[in-house]
Scaffold this active site. Structure first.
Site, PDB file in Angstrom:
ATOM      1  N   CYS A 112       0.782  -1.271   0.046  1.00 60.51           N
ATOM      2  CA  CYS A 112      -0.244  -0.145  -0.098  1.00 60.51           C
ATOM      3  C   CYS A 112       0.874   1.341  -0.012  1.00 60.51           C
ATOM      4  O   CYS A 112       0.188   2.304  -0.130  1.00 60.51           O
ATOM      5  CB  CYS A 112      -1.030   0.059   1.100  1.00 60.51           C
ATOM      6  SG  CYS A 112      -2.099  -1.354   1.250  1.00 60.51           S
ATOM      7  N   HIS A 257      -3.437   6.834   3.179  1.00 58.32           N
ATOM      8  CA  HIS A 257      -3.823   5.648   2.674  1.00 58.32           C
ATOM      9  C   HIS A 257      -5.099   5.227   3.079  1.00 58.32           C
ATOM     10  O   HIS A 257      -5.538   5.155   4.352  1.00 58.32           O
ATOM     11  CB  HIS A 257      -2.663   4.594   2.779  1.00 58.32           C
ATOM     12  CG  HIS A 257      -3.520   3.277   2.304  1.00 58.32           C
ATOM     13  ND1 HIS A 257      -3.820   2.920   1.219  1.00 58.32           N
ATOM     14  CD2 HIS A 257      -3.364   1.785   3.157  1.00 58.32           C
ATOM     15  CE1 HIS A 257      -4.253   1.688   1.172  1.00 58.32           C
ATOM     16  NE2 HIS A 257      -4.025   1.026   2.284  1.00 58.32           N
ATOM     17  N   ASN A 287     -10.022  -0.669   0.279  1.00 58.82           N
ATOM     18  CA  ASN A 287      -8.749  -0.377   0.182  1.00 58.82           C
ATOM     19  C   ASN A 287      -8.291  -0.919  -1.189  1.00 58.82           C
ATOM     20  O   ASN A 287      -8.196  -2.014  -1.468  1.00 58.82           O
ATOM     21  CB  ASN A 287      -8.009  -1.375   1.295  1.00 58.82           C
ATOM     22  CG  ASN A 287      -6.520  -1.390   1.313  1.00 58.82           C
ATOM     23  OD1 ASN A 287      -6.060  -0.608   0.431  1.00 58.82           O
ATOM     24  ND2 ASN A 287      -6.012  -2.009   2.425  1.00 58.82           N
TER      25      ASN A 287
HETATM   26  N1  ACO Z   1     -18.076  -9.302   9.309  1.00 58.70           N
HETATM   27  C1  ACO Z   1     -18.697  -9.695  10.445  1.00 58.70           C
HETATM   28  N2  ACO Z   1     -17.513  -9.813  11.546  1.00 58.70           N
HETATM   29  C2  ACO Z   1     -16.170  -9.888  11.168  1.00 58.70           C
HETATM   30  C3  ACO Z   1     -15.752  -9.547   9.882  1.00 58.70           C
HETATM   31  C4  ACO Z   1     -16.761  -9.189   8.960  1.00 58.70           C
HETATM   32  N3  ACO Z   1     -16.292  -9.200   7.777  1.00 58.70           N
HETATM   33  N4  ACO Z   1     -14.504  -9.728  10.126  1.00 58.70           N
HETATM   34  C5  ACO Z   1     -14.269 -10.205  11.112  1.00 58.70           C
HETATM   35  N5  ACO Z   1     -15.363 -10.214  12.012  1.00 58.70           N
HETATM   36  C6  ACO Z   1     -15.417 -10.552  13.432  1.00 58.70           C
HETATM   37  C7  ACO Z   1     -14.125 -11.367  13.826  1.00 58.70           C
HETATM   38  O1  ACO Z   1     -14.418 -12.636  13.509  1.00 58.70           O
HETATM   39  C8  ACO Z   1     -14.001 -11.155  15.369  1.00 58.70           C
HETATM   40  O2  ACO Z   1     -15.201 -12.140  15.912  1.00 58.70           O
HETATM   41  P1  ACO Z   1     -14.867 -12.754  17.245  1.00 58.70           P
HETATM   42  O3  ACO Z   1     -14.828 -11.687  18.226  1.00 58.70           O
HETATM   43  O4  ACO Z   1     -16.025 -13.508  17.484  1.00 58.70           O
HETATM   44  O5  ACO Z   1     -13.477 -13.474  17.119  1.00 58.70           O
HETATM   45  C9  ACO Z   1     -14.511  -9.825  15.371  1.00 58.70           C
HETATM   46  O6  ACO Z   1     -15.244  -9.482  14.101  1.00 58.70           O
HETATM   47  C10 ACO Z   1     -13.489  -8.523  15.746  1.00 58.70           C
HETATM   48  O7  ACO Z   1     -12.450  -8.850  14.894  1.00 58.70           O
HETATM   49  P2  ACO Z   1     -11.231  -7.974  14.947  1.00 58.70           P
HETATM   50  O8  ACO Z   1     -10.258  -8.575  13.967  1.00 58.70           O
HETATM   51  O9  ACO Z   1     -10.604  -7.733  16.380  1.00 58.70           O
HETATM   52  O10 ACO Z   1     -11.911  -6.580  14.178  1.00 58.70           O
HETATM   53  P3  ACO Z   1     -11.215  -5.189  14.182  1.00 58.70           P
HETATM   54  O11 ACO Z   1     -11.912  -4.331  14.997  1.00 58.70           O
HETATM   55  O12 ACO Z   1      -9.791  -5.372  14.491  1.00 58.70           O
HETATM   56  O13 ACO Z   1     -11.224  -4.985  12.611  1.00 58.70           O
HETATM   57  C11 ACO Z   1      -9.976  -5.013  10.519  1.00 58.70           C
HETATM   58  C12 ACO Z   1     -10.525  -5.727  11.725  1.00 58.70           C
HETATM   59  C13 ACO Z   1     -11.255  -3.951   9.907  1.00 58.70           C
HETATM   60  C14 ACO Z   1      -9.480  -5.974   9.557  1.00 58.70           C
HETATM   61  C15 ACO Z   1      -8.940  -4.228  11.228  1.00 58.70           C
HETATM   62  O14 ACO Z   1      -8.223  -4.966  12.176  1.00 58.70           O
HETATM   63  C16 ACO Z   1      -8.250  -3.462  10.314  1.00 58.70           C
HETATM   64  O15 ACO Z   1      -8.774  -2.700   9.427  1.00 58.70           O
HETATM   65  N6  ACO Z   1      -6.931  -3.671  10.043  1.00 58.70           N
HETATM   66  C17 ACO Z   1      -6.107  -3.065   9.242  1.00 58.70           C
HETATM   67  C18 ACO Z   1      -6.127  -3.623   7.754  1.00 58.70           C
HETATM   68  C19 ACO Z   1      -5.197  -2.688   6.950  1.00 58.70           C
HETATM   69  O16 ACO Z   1      -4.782  -1.705   7.137  1.00 58.70           O
HETATM   70  N7  ACO Z   1      -4.505  -3.304   5.958  1.00 58.70           N
HETATM   71  C20 ACO Z   1      -3.591  -2.613   5.253  1.00 58.70           C
HETATM   72  C21 ACO Z   1      -2.761  -3.219   4.457  1.00 58.70           C
HETATM   73  S1  ACO Z   1      -3.216  -4.083   3.229  1.00 58.70           S
HETATM   74  C22 ACO Z   1      -2.051  -4.282   2.167  1.00 58.70           C
HETATM   75  O17 ACO Z   1      -0.763  -3.831   2.418  1.00 58.70           O
HETATM   76  C23 ACO Z   1      -2.181  -5.216   1.073  1.00 58.70           C
END
Ligand code: ACO
Length: 330
Positions: A112, A257, A287
């Site tokens: 990214c 980003h 993203n």
């Molecule tokens: N729908 C419903 N529930 C979901 C979903 C979904 N799409 N995805 C995850 N959950 C659930 C999980 O299973 C988890 O359930 P559990 O508590 O029963 O285990 C719960 O939601 C919480 O999951 P977390 O992973 O803790 O959720 P979080 O608030 O951290 O959000 C996310 C996840 C959106 C991925 C976040 O961590 C994030 O944005 N991280 C950064 C990602 C990023 O910036 N990537 C950039 C680089 S990409 C690249 O370089 C190619």
């Protein structure tokens, strides 16, 4: 003569995938996606499209705005982690498509952060050898939807396809400052496992086993990535501003980003940027990895929201880990 951004261009595929569509594919909800990521819809490439096709359209749009053709380019740098092929590079394919026979071309992989890395490289080429490299086309293009597991709700809701192009060049009529005022780029390879595509390279070539084990899909440790993204973008932005001797209130636009609205909000808040300064399109794009900042820049330019001399702070973060920030003078 100063080195300026001569024009921008962008392209996103026509097909839109909404959160409601995703609700029918995996166990998720519009409410979860909107509140946890800020995404409402994203664009998906058509089956016959590959990254070079998206990049070519973005490049053609930028060339048209600059009043240039492919023949006017001395180099093409494509930032992507979703190239058409391992080789030839996507940049070679763009060169063929736009008739830029005089340009030397290569891809850069910084996930990214790709566009920021490529802008720095393109700028340095012109700065170091202006007698040879006068105009450099920089493109961030990505089709991450080709490497997500569409049965895994943790990742498939996050990404969209697109391309953003920026033409850098010597402006003979301009004796003002270069577009690049200050930058701050970093890499931490010790955190390489937080975000990766496990198979398909020389470490684990494609086999029936790698396919069965879903090793050709993005692997991401979301929470760790989140924390590192906020810290990296805030620290780099502060460093770039400090190097330039510019305060955040003197910046017209902050373009982080577009990975997650909560990351964008946390970064903006820590930098002290107001809501009016921060540009986002994550709600419509998801993203788009290396394409995201280029698409934002082009949307702002197209909307007439960028004036000559405006300071723009761009900051990105991605797999590698890679991150950085750049203060630009429009
Ligand atoms: N729908 C419903 N529930 C979901 C979903 C979904 N799409 N995805 C995850 N959950 C659930 C999980 O299973 C988890 O359930 P559990 O508590 O029963 O285990 C719960 O939601 C919480 O999951 P977390 O992973 O803790 O959720 P979080 O608030 O951290 O959000 C996310 C996840 C959106 C991925 C976040 O961590 C994030 O944005 N991280 C950064 C990602 C990023 O910036 N990537 C950039 C680089 S990409 C690249 O370089 C190619």
């Amino acid at each position: 003569m100063s080195i300026r951004i001569l024009a921008t261009g962008s392209y996103v595929p026509e097909r839109i995938l909404s959160n409601a569509d995703l609700e029918k594919m995996v166990d998720t909800s519009d409410e979860w996606i909107r509140t946890r990521t800020g995404i409402q819809s994203r664009h998906l490439g058509a089956p016959e499209q590959a990254s070079s096709d998206l990049a070519t359209i973005a490049a053609e749009r930028a060339l048209q705005k600059a009043g240039l053709t492919g023949k006017d380019l001395d180099a093409i740098l494509v930032a992507t982690i979703t190239p058409d092929h391992a080789f030839p590079s996507t940049a070679c394919l763009v060169q063929k498509n736009i008739g830029a026979a005089g340009a030397f071309c290569f891809d850069m992989a910084a996930a990214c952060s790709g566009l920021i890395y490529a802008l720095q490289t393109g700028y340095s080429l012109i700065k170091a050898t202006p007698s040879i490299y006068r105009r450099v086309l920089v493109i961030g293009v990505e089709m991450p939807t080709r490497m997500v597991d569409w049965t895994n709700r943790n990742t498939c809701v996050l990404f969209g396809d697109g391309a953003g192009a920026v033409i850098l060049g010597l402006d003979e009529a301009d004796n003002g400052p270069d577009f690049l005022v200050a930058s701050d780029l970093h890499t931490d390879g010790t955190l390489c496992d937080l975000l990766k595509l496990p198979a398909g390279g020389s470490r684990a070539p494609a086999t029936a086993e790698t396919v069965a084990n879903k090793m050709h899909y993005i692997h991401m440790e979301g929470r760790e990535v989140f924390k590192n993204a906020v810290a990296g973008m805030v620290n780099s932005s502060r460093a770039a501003l400090e190097r330039a001797g510019v305060k955040v209130e003197d910046v017209r636009w902050v373009i982080p980003h577009q990975a997650n609205i909560r990351i964008i909000d946390a970064v903006s808040q820590r930098l002290g940027a107001t809501a009016e300064q921060v540009y986002t399109n994550i709600d419509r794009m998801g993203n788009t990895s290396a394409a995201s900042i280029g698409i934002c820049l082009d949307e702002l330019a197209e909307a007439g929201k960028l004036s000559s001399g405006d300071r723009v702070l761009i900051t990105a973060f991605g797999g590698g880990l890679t991150w950085g920030a750049m203060l630009i003078c429009w």
